[in-house]
Design an enzyme around this catalytic site. Structure first.
Site, PDB file in Angstrom:
ATOM      1  N   GLU A   1     -15.824 -28.951 -16.453  1.00  0.00           N
ATOM      2  CA  GLU A   1     -14.323 -28.264 -16.096  1.00  0.00           C
ATOM      3  C   GLU A   1     -14.814 -27.098 -15.341  1.00  0.00           C
ATOM      4  O   GLU A   1     -14.147 -26.387 -14.444  1.00  0.00           O
ATOM      5  CB  GLU A   1     -13.637 -28.259 -17.429  1.00  0.00           C
ATOM      6  CG  GLU A   1     -12.204 -28.249 -17.130  1.00  0.00           C
ATOM      7  CD  GLU A   1     -11.329 -28.495 -18.197  1.00  0.00           C
ATOM      8  OE1 GLU A   1     -11.306 -29.867 -18.900  1.00  0.00           O
ATOM      9  OE2 GLU A   1     -10.714 -27.606 -18.782  1.00  0.00           O
TER      10      GLU A   1
ATOM     11  N   GLU B   1     -15.980 -27.475 -12.088  1.00  0.00           N
ATOM     12  CA  GLU B   1     -15.016 -27.746 -11.209  1.00  0.00           C
ATOM     13  C   GLU B   1     -13.965 -26.426 -10.928  1.00  0.00           C
ATOM     14  O   GLU B   1     -13.788 -26.337  -9.660  1.00  0.00           O
ATOM     15  CB  GLU B   1     -14.037 -28.730 -11.755  1.00  0.00           C
ATOM     16  CG  GLU B   1     -12.828 -29.222 -10.887  1.00  0.00           C
ATOM     17  CD  GLU B   1     -11.809 -30.216 -11.670  1.00  0.00           C
ATOM     18  OE1 GLU B   1     -12.178 -30.557 -12.810  1.00  0.00           O
ATOM     19  OE2 GLU B   1     -10.697 -30.497 -11.066  1.00  0.00           O
TER      20      GLU B   1
ATOM     21  N   LYS C   1      -4.022 -39.499 -28.450  1.00  0.00           N
ATOM     22  CA  LYS C   1      -5.295 -40.047 -28.089  1.00  0.00           C
ATOM     23  C   LYS C   1      -5.329 -41.540 -27.870  1.00  0.00           C
ATOM     24  O   LYS C   1      -6.012 -42.250 -27.153  1.00  0.00           O
ATOM     25  CB  LYS C   1      -6.433 -39.699 -28.974  1.00  0.00           C
ATOM     26  CG  LYS C   1      -6.707 -38.191 -28.790  1.00  0.00           C
ATOM     27  CD  LYS C   1      -7.576 -37.952 -27.771  1.00  0.00           C
ATOM     28  CE  LYS C   1      -7.881 -36.372 -27.555  1.00  0.00           C
ATOM     29  NZ  LYS C   1      -8.224 -36.174 -26.224  1.00  0.00           N
TER      30      LYS C   1
ATOM     31  N   GLU D   1      -4.008 -42.449 -24.670  1.00  0.00           N
ATOM     32  CA  GLU D   1      -5.042 -42.176 -23.553  1.00  0.00           C
ATOM     33  C   GLU D   1      -5.873 -43.296 -23.633  1.00  0.00           C
ATOM     34  O   GLU D   1      -6.455 -43.504 -22.687  1.00  0.00           O
ATOM     35  CB  GLU D   1      -5.618 -41.004 -24.005  1.00  0.00           C
ATOM     36  CG  GLU D   1      -6.660 -40.376 -23.132  1.00  0.00           C
ATOM     37  CD  GLU D   1      -7.246 -39.088 -23.477  1.00  0.00           C
ATOM     38  OE1 GLU D   1      -7.665 -38.787 -24.733  1.00  0.00           O
ATOM     39  OE2 GLU D   1      -7.708 -38.177 -22.467  1.00  0.00           O
TER      40      GLU D   1
ATOM     41  N   CYS E   1      -5.033 -28.592 -31.305  1.00  0.00           N
ATOM     42  CA  CYS E   1      -5.372 -29.908 -32.067  1.00  0.00           C
ATOM     43  C   CYS E   1      -5.390 -29.619 -33.491  1.00  0.00           C
ATOM     44  O   CYS E   1      -4.990 -30.817 -34.176  1.00  0.00           O
ATOM     45  CB  CYS E   1      -6.822 -30.222 -31.587  1.00  0.00           C
ATOM     46  SG  CYS E   1      -7.108 -30.246 -29.827  1.00  0.00           S
TER      47      CYS E   1
ATOM     48  N   SER F   1      -7.225 -30.264 -14.100  1.00  0.00           N
ATOM     49  CA  SER F   1      -8.753 -30.188 -13.976  1.00  0.00           C
ATOM     50  C   SER F   1      -8.734 -32.181 -13.992  1.00  0.00           C
ATOM     51  O   SER F   1      -8.184 -32.789 -14.587  1.00  0.00           O
ATOM     52  CB  SER F   1      -9.580 -29.904 -15.080  1.00  0.00           C
ATOM     53  OG  SER F   1     -10.961 -30.392 -15.037  1.00  0.00           O
TER      54      SER F   1
ATOM     55  N   CYS G   1      -7.874 -31.676 -21.582  1.00  0.00           N
ATOM     56  CA  CYS G   1      -8.268 -32.421 -22.752  1.00  0.00           C
ATOM     57  C   CYS G   1      -7.227 -32.784 -23.698  1.00  0.00           C
ATOM     58  O   CYS G   1      -7.354 -33.603 -24.683  1.00  0.00           O
ATOM     59  CB  CYS G   1      -9.185 -31.748 -23.578  1.00  0.00           C
ATOM     60  SG  CYS G   1      -9.128 -29.743 -23.512  1.00  0.00           S
TER      61      CYS G   1
ATOM     62  N   GLU H   1      -6.860 -46.887 -16.524  1.00  0.00           N
ATOM     63  CA  GLU H   1      -7.927 -46.285 -15.843  1.00  0.00           C
ATOM     64  C   GLU H   1      -9.132 -45.787 -16.678  1.00  0.00           C
ATOM     65  O   GLU H   1     -10.251 -45.467 -16.034  1.00  0.00           O
ATOM     66  CB  GLU H   1      -7.371 -45.085 -14.895  1.00  0.00           C
ATOM     67  CG  GLU H   1      -6.694 -43.836 -15.692  1.00  0.00           C
ATOM     68  CD  GLU H   1      -5.565 -43.905 -16.083  1.00  0.00           C
ATOM     69  OE1 GLU H   1      -5.077 -45.116 -16.215  1.00  0.00           O
ATOM     70  OE2 GLU H   1      -4.499 -42.781 -16.323  1.00  0.00           O
TER      71      GLU H   1
END
Ligand SMILES: Cc1cc2nc3c(=O)[nH]c(=O)nc-3n(C[C@H](O)[C@H](O)[C@H](O)COP(=O)(O)O)c2cc1C
Ligand code: SF4
Ligand code: FES
Lengths: 640, 397, 173
Positions: free
Chosen positions: A310, A313, A396, A399, A567, A357, A337, A404
């Site tokens: 990241e 990037e 999560k 996710e 988190c 990102s 994230c 994908e």
């Protein structure tokens, strides 16, 4: 940034008025008022509620709809007390003291009323305690015990009245257990600004519903699970895959690998009766092995990897925008994230997705690396590997089920477990976690840094990024700028934070980045501007500020976390949650960070090895793009 | 089409504009003093002194203040506000204007129940006329700096929106769920601003008091309940309709006037009021005795009181806003209990338990609806136990 | 709904939002307009309104579901609401109700197959001295008898065939 931290909640005014206290005359601020509670006298600032006053002297008043994180509702009425001179009982949570009063908190009228209210709630509450995941951690259950409920005076439903909505990968709604305290509504609308849940209908037909009463999977739920954390009963829960995980463990043909995120270790003790704030990292490793996981890895490894990807990037974006004058580059760059945050922006600000990102979250990077690099290195057929992720998070789960997320050629992460679910597995295995011997993570992905650990707290990703970027760009030790490498400006719990970092000097470009930028001269004298926010209501403020061309539009990098506190306050963490508990968990996290020998992501030897052996074309290179980066789905907020 | 039978009302003697002009001769605080002097208490049911409410709102700080007329008249058995809005809307709007002058408001809102949509055109034309006559708008009656106008906002079929804080929530585009009090509307009302909410009849009386003087108003009624009051009378009597009586009239006297003698019971104050049995007909209709917003429903000797109780509880089960536990679930439990009584399967012990539950609802509910929804049931149980217990078959209505 | 019809509705909603203001306190008047013109507030309309007022669609849904006179499901062009409260009950609302069911061929809470009538109960309409009473859309009918019911229904049918389908015209009855 004070204005961005102002309360803009759309809660009905009455509820809001009382979060700000009942003061209407500002000359009252600072003034105190005398109050007598159960014969004890005390002085409190004007506007203090009876409940707060009582708590301050250790008088316990039961509550259900009240929650420290939320504006006042005053609807369950369990907290009623007698105020001398008043005809009716008053809800102590909603009564601001503005003149001297005398209060009785357990008179016979009060006890009778509370018992009736419990009886009424139970008459509509379908479900047996022993088959409920909140058994022993349910506010309704404990009140029933406290008030000696020994029969259902007004009956009890014999069959379910509502269908359970299990459509979502993340959150399951069982309205049979709902007591209509509306904490989830206030969470979803006020704290998170998502607006999935609302009270619908009137009178005894009132029900917490989604838009047009659609299944949760079809609406704009971001899966953050904050509603679960604030539900007093078992009406909201996470979609629990422990049976599947046990089955994988029991299957000898499967190689079951678990990665553990940093936040669960700071919270799991609470599930075993410990005070919040004690990290059980190494005890948990032992427990996981005892449960039968073949390998126990540390998600911090991919947290460090995330920082490299990241961060690279970001450098590339800055380089293209500032040096190459490429106007198509979107700045500021947003972190990626937090999967709740990702779904939030996909729904509500799809036009801003180019800011996010492309780096996958640490969880997903881990899966992709395990089923490729690790599989090859250890000669295991990736189809026989089962990857489990221990996360503080309910999003999560969604996710890892994104279509994908199969870049390894397999489902990168098979199951997402929450902290609560792992605690369940551990106790099912008869393991006494707090008193277990300690053990380390497995190699090669057990090596982590303090930077990975602090990902668990709001501001942590930014702090980790700053530690690395400063060193790679300025060529100096970050300790020269921040004592002990603690980047204090981005820490804390304020909803929206902003910090500036002048780049006074630049160093040589490190090897790992040489193929991307020739030198750092173009950054010399620049000021790095960063932002941090947590809770999607705050994310909304920042995004709106950017759209309006405000201060945050000039930022280079902004950290977004869907959950309040980051988190450590995630939707998969132990229940209950409140600001106090989150603070203690944060303390545990920063305590862990301080103990690490290596505290900067770019110094993680395992990460460096990964680049030298596997991702040989470097950060943001070809292979890393295939495995470690992703793209997003502009979903929009309209529901067909 | 829908004119109710009506006794001659004092309001027909009051000339448009006279109350307002009288008010404007005084300072705002003096207007409130006149009201205080008259002893006027709110006609919407709660009986809160109008002058006190206005004084609080006048004293409250706020960039903007509001006058709201509560025309959500939904209490079963009440229709006097409809009659006033049909025939004396001018006086109601004038009362609002006087209120605006007294507290310093620029905006007035009349919250009209959706069921009365057919009145809107008529009310709009009254407003238009008042604007033309400079009784609304800028510099009202030539008074520098006194600007005030009134808009009509509609309800959409929710009884609870008559509760003043629910009404405000509804005006703000929310579900009509009552708020926690304190804070009260007089300092945190519509849009968080000081707001007075008054009943239609209250506002009409305000105009009359200003026009005819506090002394006139005080000359009738009782010491604690001064003045005249409109009563909406329905049920078993020969001449139902709207009546004007002095406060303190006994139920027996009223029954005589409306030709309803021989009644077995009278429901005073609508579904949320009390059921008064014949033995208590000497009691007075006044705030200090049997308080009422004006609804009188008469039950003849053959009425089944359990059926009456059931009809009322069905009403509350539908109309509770559903936010607080005692009211949302409690009404339902009492209705179920009534069904048991109907079927003849309710034990005395369970009936007692239900009555205790009713008391809890009165004490612990969040708003006036839940605090009074058990009243009818409790008073019917208290007065007609023999009639409702031990049923063997369905009694004809 | 046809695309063009949908576009028309969006246009209407925008007009009303201009008229009543783009803030939450304009919500009720806007919903009332939509209800009046389109006989219901569709999911699409709710989302459109939410977007204009800067609130969540689910909040609009919460509001629509709270009020008896706002509907998310389609209703008939004439909504007949018979008062069920005590004073009307005591003067024979049950027989009027029975006749309404007979003449319309539907029960309470239902809409006729042709989509013209919806039959509903209402609570006290403020006509207690002249019951039984009912509302047909905005118009009130009092002192009902079973025999009168049919006349009123016929009147509605005539109004529908003679005039445009706009509710306003019902007042010409
Ligand atoms: C459930 C409920 C319904 C009410 N309905 C009305 C109503 O329809 N009209 C009214 O004027 N007041 C109604 N009230 C009383 C109002 O809350 C408020 O007290 C009144 O509007 C104040 O006006 P007043 O002081 O002029 O009487 C209701 C109260 C409750 C609790
Ligand atoms: S008492 Fe009834 S109407 Fe009032 S707030 Fe409670 S549930 Fe709503
Ligand atoms: S905790 Fe106070 S009313 Fe629910």
């Amino acid at each position: 940034m004070a204005n961005l931290n102002e309360d803009v909640s759309r809660a009905p005014k009455s509820m809001r008025a009382q979060t700000i206290t009942g003061i209407t005359d500002t000359t009252d601020i600072g003034a105190t008022v005398r109050v007598e509670i159960d014969g004890k006298e005390l002085k409190v600032p004007i506007g203090t509620t009876i409940l707060e006053a009582a708590r301050s002297i250790g008088v316990r008043i039961p509550t259900l709809c009240y929650h420290e994180d939320l504006c006042i509702a005053g609807v369950c009425r369990i907290c009623v007390v007698e105020v001398e001179g008043q005809r009716t009982l008053q809800a102590s949570c909603a009564y601001p003291i503005t003149s001297p009063i005398k209060v009785k908190t357990y008179s016979s009228k009060v006890r009778k009323a509370r018992r009736h209210i419990l009886d009424l709630l139970l008459s509509k509450h379908y479900g047996e305690c022993y088959s409920c995941f909140r058994n022993n951690n349910c506010e309704l259950q404990s009140l029933a015990k406290e008030y000696g409920v020994d029969q259902f005076r007004f009956g009890h439903p014999e069959k379910p009245l509502h269908e359970v909505d299990a459509s979502s990968y993340s959150v399951i709604r069982d309205m049979n257990k709902c007591i209509l305290c509306r904490r989830c509504v206030r969470t979803c609308i006020d704290v998170q600004e998502v607006g999935v849940l609302e009270a619908v209908g009137r009178s005894d037909k009132t029900k917490i519903e989604t838009f047009a009463s659609k299944p949760l999977s079809e609406v704009i739920c971001i899966n953050c699970g904050q509603c679960i954390n604030r539900c007093p009963t078992g009406a909201l829960r996470a979609n629990d895959p422990t049976d599947d995980v046990w089955a994988a463990i029991d299957n000898p043909a499967k190689h079951v690998v678990i990665q553990t995120a940093p936040a669960p270790r700071a919270g799991i003790g609470e599930c075993f009766g410990l005070e919040p704030g004690r990290a059980l990292t190494f005890e948990m490793n032992t427990a996981l092995r005892r449960c039968g996981f073949d390998k126990v890895f540390d998600t911090n490894f991919t947290a460090d990897l995330t920082i490299i990807e990241e961060g690279t990037e970001l450098i590339l974006r800055l380089y293209k925008a500032l040096v190459k004058k490429d106007t198509s580059i979107a700045l500021p760059q947003f972190t990626s994230c937090s999967p709740g945050w990702i779904k939030y922006i996909e729904h509500f600000y799809p036009e801003m997705l180019k800011h996010v990102s492309s780096a996958k979250s640490p969880q997903q990077m881990f899966g992709a690396v395990i089923k490729t690099y690790y599989a090859k290195k250890n000669n295991i057929d990736p189809k026989d590997i089962v990857t489990v992720a221990l996360m503080p998070c309910s999003a999560k789960k969604f996710e890892c089920n994104r279509p994908e997320m199969c870049d390894s050629g397999f489902k990168d992460i098979d199951y997402g477990l929450t902290t609560r679910e792992l605690a369940q597995m551990i106790s099912e295995a008869g393991i006494d976690l707090p008193n277990l011997e300690k053990s380390d993570f497995d190699d090669p992905f057990g090596t982590a840094t303090g930077s990975g650990v602090i990902f668990a707290a709001t501001g942590g990703v930014m702090e980790a990024a700053i530690r690395t970027v400063v060193e790679l760009v300025c060529g100096i030790k970050v300790e020269n700028l921040f004592d002990h490498a603690d980047v204090i400006p981005v820490r804390g719990f304020e909803g929206v934070r902003y910090a500036e970092l002048p780049i006074k000097q630049v160093g040589p470009v490190p090897d790992i980045l040489k193929h991307l930028v020739p030198n750092w001269d173009w950054l010399k004298g620049a000021t790095l501007k960063v932002g941090v926010c947590h809770g999607t209501a705050n994310a909304k403020k920042v995004l709106d500020d950017i759209k309006a061309g405000g201060k945050f539009s000039e930022c280079h990098f902004i950290e977004f976390m869907a959950c309040p506190g980051g988190c450590l306050g995630g939707g998969g963490q132990p229940i209950p949650t409140n600001p106090e508990i989150r603070k203690k968990r944060a303390k545990a996290i920063y305590g862990e960070d301080a103990h690490y020998e290596i505290r900067k992501s770019h110094e993680n030897p395992a990460v460096l090895e990964l680049y030298s052996q596997f991702l040989t074309d470097g950060p943001c290179g070809h292979l890393s793009h295939k495995l470690l980066h992703t793209d997003y789905t502009p979903r929009g907020k309209y529901i067909a | 089409m829908i004119t109710s039978k009506c006794s001659k009302l004092t309001f027909s003697e009051i000339k448009t504009g006279s109350g307002l002009q009288a008010a404007l001769k005084n300072k705002p605080a003096e207007v409130i003093s006149i009201l205080a002097d008259s002893g006027m208490k709110g006609r919407g049911g709660a009986g809160f002194p109008t002058s006190t409410k206005w004084r609080f709102a006048a004293a409250a700080k706020g960039e903007e203040k509001f006058v709201v007329c509560n025309a959500d008249e939904g209490e079963p058995g009440t229709f006097k506000d409809r009659v006033l809005l049909c025939d004396f809307a001018d006086l109601v709007f004038e009362g609002m204007t006087i209120g605006a002058y007294a507290i310093g408001a620029k905006t007035g809102i009349i919250y009209l129940r959706g069921e009365y949509t057919y009145l809107v055109n008529q009310l709009e034309s009254v407003l238009a006329k008042r604007r033309q006559a400079n009784l609304l708008g800028n510099k009202i009656c030539g008074k520098e700096g006194f600007d005030f106008d009134i808009q009509i906002r509609m309800g959409s079929g929710a009884y609870v929106c008559g509760e003043e804080t629910a009404l405000i929530e509804s005006l703000e585009g929310q579900r009509g769920e009552p708020r926690n009090r304190p804070p009260f509307p007089v300092d945190t009302g519509f849009m968080g601003r000081p707001t007075i909410v008054n009943n239609v009849e209250t506002l009409a009386w305000v105009t009359a008091i200003l026009a005819k003087g506090a002394a006139w108003f005080k000359s009738v009624g009782t010491e604690k309940s001064t003045g005249l009051k409109l009563f909406s009378v329905s049920g078993d009597c020969a001449e139902p309709g709207v009546y004007e009586f002095p406060m303190g009239i006994t139920i027996a006297q009223l029954l005589k006037e409306v030709k309803g003698e021989g009644a077995k019971a009278v429901q005073v104050g609508g579904a949320s009021g009390h059921c008064v049995a014949a033995k208590d007909f000497k009691r007075a209709l006044a705030f200090e005795d049997v308080a009422t917003g004006g609804s009188i429903i008469i039950f003849g000797p053959n009425r089944d009181m359990l059926h009456v109780a059931k009809n009322f509880m069905e009403f509350f089960v539908e109309e509770s806003c559903g936010q607080c536990t005692p009211c949302r679930e409690g009404n339902h439990k009492i209705l179920e209990g009534i069904e048991k009584l109907e079927a003849g399967t309710c034990s005395m012990a369970y009936l007692d338990e239900l009555c205790k539950l009713g008391e809890t609802m009165q004490l612990a509910s969040k708003c006036g609806l839940g605090q009074s929804s058990a009243n009818a049931f409790l008073s019917i149980v208290a007065n007609f136990k023999d009639e409702i217990l031990g049923r063997t078959e369905k009694v004809a209505v | 709904m046809l695309i063009t019809e949908r576009e028309k509705m969006v246009e209407d909603i925008n007009t009303w939002a201009e008229q009543y203001g783009r803030n939450r306190s304009a919500l009720m008047p806007i919903l009332q307009e939509v209800q009046k013109k389109y006989y219901r507030i569709s999911d699409y309309a709710m989302q459109e309104i939410a977007d204009l007022l800067g609130i969540h669609p689910v909040e609009v849904y919460g509001v629509v579901s709270f009020y008896s006179f706002l509907d998310d499901k389609p209703k008939g062009k004439f909504i007949i609401r018979l008062c069920q409260t005590i004073s009307c009950d005591m003067v024979g609302k049950d027989r009027v109700a029975r006749q309404l069911e007979n003449d319309l061929g539907v029960g309470f809470g239902q809409t006729t197959a042709d989509g013209i009538f919806t039959l509903e109960w209402a609570n006290c309409l403020g006509m207690c001295d002249q019951g039984p009473a009912m509302l047909v859309n905005d118009q009130v009918f009092t002192r009902l008898t079973p025999a009168k019911v049919n006349e009123i229904i016929d009147g509605c049918r005539r109004a529908l065939s003679h005039y445009a389908t706009q509710r306003k015209e019902v007042h010409a009855l």
